[in-house]
Scaffold this active site. Structure first.
Site, PDB file in Angstrom:
ATOM      1  N   HIS A   1      16.275 -89.306 -27.233  1.00 31.97           N
ATOM      2  CA  HIS A   1      17.585 -88.666 -27.412  1.00 31.97           C
ATOM      3  C   HIS A   1      18.143 -88.848 -28.816  1.00 31.97           C
ATOM      4  O   HIS A   1      18.903 -87.996 -29.301  1.00 31.97           O
ATOM      5  CB  HIS A   1      18.570 -89.199 -26.373  1.00 31.97           C
ATOM      6  CG  HIS A   1      18.280 -88.712 -24.981  1.00 31.97           C
ATOM      7  ND1 HIS A   1      18.666 -87.462 -24.540  1.00 31.97           N
ATOM      8  CD2 HIS A   1      17.629 -89.286 -23.942  1.00 31.97           C
ATOM      9  CE1 HIS A   1      18.273 -87.291 -23.291  1.00 31.97           C
ATOM     10  NE2 HIS A   1      17.633 -88.389 -22.901  1.00 31.97           N
TER      11      HIS A   1
ATOM     12  N   ASP B   1      19.483 -85.827 -30.975  1.00 31.34           N
ATOM     13  CA  ASP B   1      20.789 -85.725 -31.637  1.00 31.34           C
ATOM     14  C   ASP B   1      20.625 -85.333 -33.106  1.00 31.34           C
ATOM     15  O   ASP B   1      21.400 -84.533 -33.646  1.00 31.34           O
ATOM     16  CB  ASP B   1      21.541 -87.056 -31.541  1.00 31.34           C
ATOM     17  CG  ASP B   1      22.084 -87.324 -30.149  1.00 31.34           C
ATOM     18  OD1 ASP B   1      22.091 -86.387 -29.319  1.00 31.34           O
ATOM     19  OD2 ASP B   1      22.497 -88.468 -29.895  1.00 31.34           O
TER      20      ASP B   1
ATOM     21  N   ASP C   1      20.048 -70.721 -28.696  1.00 22.79           N
ATOM     22  CA  ASP C   1      19.590 -71.811 -27.832  1.00 22.79           C
ATOM     23  C   ASP C   1      18.298 -72.400 -28.405  1.00 22.79           C
ATOM     24  O   ASP C   1      17.386 -71.666 -28.794  1.00 22.79           O
ATOM     25  CB  ASP C   1      19.331 -71.282 -26.410  1.00 22.79           C
ATOM     26  CG  ASP C   1      18.927 -72.387 -25.454  1.00 22.79           C
ATOM     27  OD1 ASP C   1      19.814 -73.094 -24.960  1.00 22.79           O
ATOM     28  OD2 ASP C   1      17.703 -72.536 -25.216  1.00 22.79           O
TER      29      ASP C   1
ATOM     30  N   ASN D   1      13.581 -83.808 -26.060  1.00 20.26           N
ATOM     31  CA  ASN D   1      14.213 -85.111 -25.791  1.00 20.26           C
ATOM     32  C   ASN D   1      13.261 -86.038 -25.040  1.00 20.26           C
ATOM     33  O   ASN D   1      13.201 -87.244 -25.311  1.00 20.26           O
ATOM     34  CB  ASN D   1      15.494 -84.919 -24.982  1.00 20.26           C
ATOM     35  CG  ASN D   1      16.686 -84.602 -25.866  1.00 20.26           C
ATOM     36  OD1 ASN D   1      16.734 -84.967 -27.037  1.00 20.26           O
ATOM     37  ND2 ASN D   1      17.676 -83.916 -25.301  1.00 20.26           N
TER      38      ASN D   1
ATOM     39  N   GLU E   1      22.390 -77.707 -25.953  1.00 25.94           N
ATOM     40  CA  GLU E   1      21.625 -77.188 -27.077  1.00 25.94           C
ATOM     41  C   GLU E   1      21.982 -75.741 -27.397  1.00 25.94           C
ATOM     42  O   GLU E   1      21.264 -75.055 -28.132  1.00 25.94           O
ATOM     43  CB  GLU E   1      20.122 -77.286 -26.790  1.00 25.94           C
ATOM     44  CG  GLU E   1      19.613 -76.406 -25.677  1.00 25.94           C
ATOM     45  CD  GLU E   1      19.712 -77.037 -24.291  1.00 25.94           C
ATOM     46  OE1 GLU E   1      18.954 -76.607 -23.395  1.00 25.94           O
ATOM     47  OE2 GLU E   1      20.532 -77.954 -24.105  1.00 25.94           O
TER      48      GLU E   1
END
Length: 253
Positions: free
Chosen positions: A137, A141, A124, A132, A168
Site C-alpha cells: 500500500h 500511495d 481509473d 497494491n 484510484e
C-alpha cells in the site's frame, strides 16, 4: 502614584478614573479654610496620579482590543484552513468529492449562462488493487501521488478542476473545452502515465502501469446535463474497461 497603582491593579476603566478625579478636584476646590498653595498641592496630588491611572487604563483597553483583533484573525485563518482540508484529499492534495460538489455548481452555472461547452474525463488506474497486492500500500500511495500530479498538470487552466473522485479514480472537469481539446488532454494523460514506466506485474494489460478514461464532451452545457454528466462518464469508463482497458472511450452530446 498610589492612586494609579490602585486603579491599575483593579483594571478600572479610563472613564471611571476620570469621573473619580473630577469629583475629588471639585471637593478640593469647595473645601473652605484652605489657602491657595495648600489647595493647589492637594489638586496636584490628585491630578497627577489620576493621569497615570488614565494612561494605564487606556493602554490596558488598547491591549485588550489588539488581543481580540489578533484572536479574531487567527480564528478566521483556522476556519479557512479547516474549510480547505474539508474539500481537499489528504494524500494527493487534489479536490475531493465534497470540494467537487462545492465548485462544480458554480463552474457549471457559468458555462450554462455563457453557453459554453464543457468536457469531463473520468480516469481509473488499471488493476490498481492488484498493484497494491503485489507492491504494498505504501507503493500504491506513491503511485496515487504521481498520477495526481499528472491530473493537476492536465487541469492547469484557471477554471479546470482536478479531483480525486475515490480510491484510484480521478476526475477532470474542463469548462469551455470542446471535444478536440478534451481528447488531447486524454491522450497526454495516457502518454504521461506510460512515461512514468512504473512496473506493474499484476496487470494483464501491460507490464507497466496504465489508465482507462471515460470522456464526455458537451457542445453546450445545460442545467439538465449537470445531474447525469458524471454518471455518463462513469458508464463510458466502464465501457473502456470492458474493451480491454488502457484506452479512452469518448462521447459527444
Amino acid at each position: 502614584m498610589l492612586l494609579a497603582l490602585a486603579f491599575g491593579a483593579v483594571g478600572v476603566p479610563a472613564a471611571a478614573v476620570l469621573t473619580t478625579t473630577v469629583t475629588l478636584v471639585g471637593l478640593a476646590r469647595q473645601e473652605e479654610g484652605l489657602d491657595s498653595l495648600m489647595r493647589n498641592q492637594i489638586l496636584l496630588m490628585v491630578i497627577l496620579p489620576a493621569m497615570y491611572a488614565i494612561a494605564a487604563a487606556i493602554e490596558s483597553e488598547s491591549r485588550t482590543t489588539r488581543e481580540l483583533v489578533r484572536t479574531s484573525q487567527n480564528l478566521e485563518v483556522a476556519n479557512e484552513r479547516l474549510a480547505l482540508l474539508a474539500r481537499t484529499d489528504e494524500l494527493t492534495g487534489l479536490l475531493n468529492r465534497r470540494g467537487l460538489s462545492q465548485t462544480l455548481e458554480f463552474l457549471w452555472a457559468w458555462c450554462v449562462r455563457e453557453s459554453k461547452p464543457v468536457a469531463i474525463l473520468m480516469v481509473d488506474i488499471d488493476f490498481f488493487h492488484h498493484y497494491n497486492e503485489a507492491y504494498g500500500h505504501s507503493s500504491g500511495d506513491a503511485v496515487l501521488i504521481r498520477i495526481a500530479s499528472i491530473m493537476r498538470w492536465s487541469a492547469r487552466r484557471k477554471t479546470d478542476l482536478a479531483v480525486r473522485y475515490g480510491g484510484e479514480e480521478f476526475l477532470i472537469v474542463l469548462p469551455d473545452a470542446r471535444h478536440d481539446h478534451a481528447q488531447r488532454v486524454a491522450d497526454l494523460i495516457h502518454e504521461q502515465v506510460r512515461d512514468l514506466n512504473i512496473e506493474h506485474s499484476g496487470s494483464p494489460v501491460a507490464p507497466i502501469l496504465t489508465v482507462s478514461i471515460g470522456m464526455l464532451a458537451l457542445a453546450k452545457a445545460t442545467a439538465a446535463a449537470e445531474t447525469n454528466s458524471i454518471d455518463c462518464c462513469d458508464a463510458l469508463l466502464f465501457e473502456a474497461k470492458g474493451k480491454g482497458r488502457n484506452r479512452t472511450v469518448a462521447a459527444q452530446q
